[in-house]
Design a protein around this motif. Structure first.
Motif, mmCIF file in Angstrom:
data_model
loop_
_atom_site.group_PDB
_atom_site.id
_atom_site.type_symbol
_atom_site.label_atom_id
_atom_site.label_comp_id
_atom_site.label_asym_id
_atom_site.label_seq_id
_atom_site.Cartn_x
_atom_site.Cartn_y
_atom_site.Cartn_z
ATOM 1 N N LEU A 21 -2.611 13.637 8.059
ATOM 2 C CA LEU A 21 -2.927 12.044 8.555
ATOM 3 C C LEU A 21 -2.681 11.105 7.538
ATOM 4 O O LEU A 21 -2.413 9.966 7.759
ATOM 5 C CB LEU A 21 -4.460 12.251 9.117
ATOM 6 C CG LEU A 21 -4.784 12.727 10.296
ATOM 7 C CD1 LEU A 21 -6.416 12.785 10.436
ATOM 8 C CD2 LEU A 21 -3.855 12.196 11.256
ATOM 9 N N ALA A 22 -2.950 11.273 6.234
ATOM 10 C CA ALA A 22 -2.683 10.336 5.337
ATOM 11 C C ALA A 22 -1.229 9.809 5.302
ATOM 12 O O ALA A 22 -0.955 8.638 5.366
ATOM 13 C CB ALA A 22 -3.056 10.619 3.604
ATOM 14 N N PRO A 23 0.015 10.713 5.336
ATOM 15 C CA PRO A 23 1.231 9.953 5.269
ATOM 16 C C PRO A 23 1.547 9.646 6.726
ATOM 17 O O PRO A 23 2.263 8.595 6.812
ATOM 18 C CB PRO A 23 1.979 11.378 4.776
ATOM 19 C CG PRO A 23 1.105 12.017 4.246
ATOM 20 C CD PRO A 23 -0.146 12.102 4.755
ATOM 21 N N PHE A 24 0.958 10.351 7.562
ATOM 22 C CA PHE A 24 1.296 9.911 8.920
ATOM 23 C C PHE A 24 0.653 8.258 9.188
ATOM 24 O O PHE A 24 1.734 7.305 9.665
ATOM 25 C CB PHE A 24 0.591 10.690 9.866
ATOM 26 C CG PHE A 24 0.828 10.254 11.496
ATOM 27 C CD1 PHE A 24 2.292 10.398 12.021
ATOM 28 C CD2 PHE A 24 -0.044 9.680 12.315
ATOM 29 C CE1 PHE A 24 2.235 9.998 13.298
ATOM 30 C CE2 PHE A 24 0.045 9.302 13.512
ATOM 31 C CZ PHE A 24 1.154 9.231 13.847
ATOM 32 N N THR A 25 -0.329 8.044 8.795
ATOM 33 C CA THR A 25 -1.074 6.797 8.824
ATOM 34 C C THR A 25 -0.260 5.595 8.108
ATOM 35 O O THR A 25 -0.015 4.516 8.415
ATOM 36 C CB THR A 25 -2.499 6.624 8.455
ATOM 37 O OG1 THR A 25 -3.312 7.683 8.979
ATOM 38 C CG2 THR A 25 -3.233 5.371 8.363
ATOM 39 N N GLY A 31 5.610 1.344 9.164
ATOM 40 C CA GLY A 31 6.827 1.057 10.046
ATOM 41 C C GLY A 31 6.370 0.204 11.300
ATOM 42 O O GLY A 31 7.381 -0.709 11.582
ATOM 43 N N VAL A 32 5.201 0.176 11.702
ATOM 44 C CA VAL A 32 4.736 -0.565 13.103
ATOM 45 C C VAL A 32 4.211 -1.960 12.481
ATOM 46 O O VAL A 32 4.789 -2.934 13.065
ATOM 47 C CB VAL A 32 3.980 0.113 13.840
ATOM 48 C CG1 VAL A 32 3.314 -0.381 15.238
ATOM 49 C CG2 VAL A 32 4.522 1.488 14.287
ATOM 50 N N PHE A 33 3.375 -2.120 11.821
ATOM 51 C CA PHE A 33 2.704 -2.954 11.467
ATOM 52 C C PHE A 33 3.055 -3.820 10.143
ATOM 53 O O PHE A 33 2.527 -5.061 9.964
ATOM 54 C CB PHE A 33 0.934 -2.706 11.367
ATOM 55 C CG PHE A 33 0.402 -2.277 12.270
ATOM 56 C CD1 PHE A 33 0.366 -3.065 13.682
ATOM 57 C CD2 PHE A 33 0.192 -1.035 12.650
ATOM 58 C CE1 PHE A 33 -0.173 -2.355 14.864
ATOM 59 C CE2 PHE A 33 -0.420 -0.339 13.460
ATOM 60 C CZ PHE A 33 -0.564 -1.037 14.781
ATOM 61 N N ASP A 34 4.141 -3.266 9.326
ATOM 62 C CA ASP A 34 4.836 -3.799 8.120
ATOM 63 C C ASP A 34 3.791 -3.879 7.308
ATOM 64 O O ASP A 34 3.553 -5.211 6.500
ATOM 65 C CB ASP A 34 5.361 -5.199 8.762
ATOM 66 C CG ASP A 34 6.503 -5.469 7.243
ATOM 67 O OD1 ASP A 34 6.839 -4.351 6.691
ATOM 68 O OD2 ASP A 34 6.746 -6.578 7.377
ATOM 69 N N VAL A 35 2.305 -3.206 7.228
ATOM 70 C CA VAL A 35 1.405 -3.437 6.168
ATOM 71 C C VAL A 35 1.093 -2.167 5.601
ATOM 72 O O VAL A 35 0.614 -1.248 6.292
ATOM 73 C CB VAL A 35 0.105 -4.025 6.748
ATOM 74 C CG1 VAL A 35 -1.122 -4.200 5.832
ATOM 75 C CG2 VAL A 35 0.555 -5.384 7.621
ATOM 76 N N PRO A 36 1.637 -1.920 4.230
ATOM 77 C CA PRO A 36 1.401 -0.577 3.653
ATOM 78 C C PRO A 36 -0.012 -0.433 3.630
ATOM 79 O O PRO A 36 -0.998 -1.127 3.116
ATOM 80 C CB PRO A 36 2.225 -0.926 2.544
ATOM 81 C CG PRO A 36 2.466 -2.192 2.063
ATOM 82 C CD PRO A 36 2.226 -2.645 3.362
ATOM 83 N N LEU A 37 -0.541 0.889 3.488
ATOM 84 C CA LEU A 37 -1.795 1.175 3.253
ATOM 85 C C LEU A 37 -2.024 1.633 1.834
ATOM 86 O O LEU A 37 -1.337 2.771 1.144
ATOM 87 C CB LEU A 37 -2.001 2.559 4.329
ATOM 88 C CG LEU A 37 -3.517 3.134 4.064
ATOM 89 C CD1 LEU A 37 -4.711 2.095 4.618
ATOM 90 C CD2 LEU A 37 -3.758 4.241 4.934
ATOM 91 N N ALA A 38 -2.736 0.701 1.036
ATOM 92 C CA ALA A 38 -2.879 0.882 -0.415
ATOM 93 C C ALA A 38 -3.354 2.269 -0.662
ATOM 94 O O ALA A 38 -4.570 2.605 0.007
ATOM 95 C CB ALA A 38 -3.580 -0.202 -0.947
ATOM 96 N N GLU A 41 -0.772 7.653 -0.933
ATOM 97 C CA GLU A 41 -0.120 8.573 -1.518
ATOM 98 C C GLU A 41 -0.962 9.205 -2.553
ATOM 99 O O GLU A 41 -1.062 10.396 -2.589
ATOM 100 C CB GLU A 41 1.026 8.074 -2.740
ATOM 101 C CG GLU A 41 2.378 7.365 -2.041
ATOM 102 C CD GLU A 41 2.079 5.883 -1.204
ATOM 103 O OE1 GLU A 41 1.218 5.206 -1.658
ATOM 104 O OE2 GLU A 41 2.912 5.686 -0.363
ATOM 105 N N GLU A 42 -1.885 8.458 -3.159
ATOM 106 C CA GLU A 42 -3.035 9.201 -3.988
ATOM 107 C C GLU A 42 -4.021 9.852 -2.995
ATOM 108 O O GLU A 42 -4.556 10.883 -3.528
ATOM 109 C CB GLU A 42 -3.805 8.082 -4.813
ATOM 110 C CG GLU A 42 -4.720 8.783 -5.787
ATOM 111 C CD GLU A 42 -5.349 7.905 -6.894
ATOM 112 O OE1 GLU A 42 -6.442 7.634 -6.958
ATOM 113 O OE2 GLU A 42 -4.421 7.243 -7.685
ATOM 114 N N ILE A 43 -4.327 9.405 -1.841
ATOM 115 C CA ILE A 43 -5.265 10.110 -0.908
ATOM 116 C C ILE A 43 -4.443 11.437 -0.656
ATOM 117 O O ILE A 43 -5.228 12.670 -0.599
ATOM 118 C CB ILE A 43 -5.533 9.375 0.234
ATOM 119 C CG1 ILE A 43 -6.480 8.221 -0.243
ATOM 120 C CG2 ILE A 43 -6.141 10.196 1.161
ATOM 121 C CD1 ILE A 43 -6.840 7.219 0.975
#
Length: 160
Positions: A21-25, A31-38, A41-43
């Motif tokens: 789920l972490a990389p999928f999210t 890709g969809v919202f153009d807002v990277p999840l900080a 990668e560490e999670i």
């Protein structure tokens, strides 16, 4: 022992789900919202570390580790039994030392944190310490089973 195996199985499945789920999210958010999840990668890395170390005992208990069974199968019964017990004793010693070293490292770096998520060091190194302790316990359990049986595991290799 069954309860420990059940707990390890459930925790491993949850960690695997988190690892997926972490990389999928991250892909959806970027890709969809153009807002990277900080910290995604560490999670994911943390989930992989937890899964690897905590599920290793489960793999050992269920006989999934690489054992060089072809070599062991060529040995007579008594030397094979002694070899299997020596392997389990080596596992007990190695994983016990690894667990103690990990717990000592945690105690000496208790106030440290990881870089991105600022996760406490105890949570980052905890899976190694706990997983190594579980592996030592698994090796002890396998040793006791082999010792009390008085004969080696049957080795059969099926070639297809």
């Amino acid at each position: 022992m069954r309860q420990l195996v059940l707990v390890l199985r459930v925790v491993s499945c949850l960690l695997l789900a988190g690892l997926i789920l972490a990389p999928f999210t991250q892909i959806i958010m970027r890709g969809v919202f153009d807002v990277p999840l900080a910290g995604a990668e560490e999670i994911a890395r943390y989930m992989l570390i937890c899964l690897t170390f905590l599920a290793a005992a489960l793999v050992s208990l269920e006989g999934g580790q690489i054992r060089m069974e072809e070599f062991q199968g060529m040995l007579p019964e008594r030397p094979r039994w002694l070899l299997q017990m020596a392997i389990e004793i080596a596992g007990i010693v190695f994983f016990s030392v690894l667990s103690v070293a990990a717990f000592l490292t945690i105690s000496r770096n208790f106030s440290s944190t990881t870089a991105t998520l600022e996760m406490p060091f105890v949570f980052f190194m905890g899976p190694l310490a706990i997983g190594a302790a579980f592996l030592a316990f698994a090796c002890a359990s396998l040793f006791w089973t082999t010792f009390s049986r008085g004969k080696p595991d049957e080795k059969q290799t099926t070639l297809t």
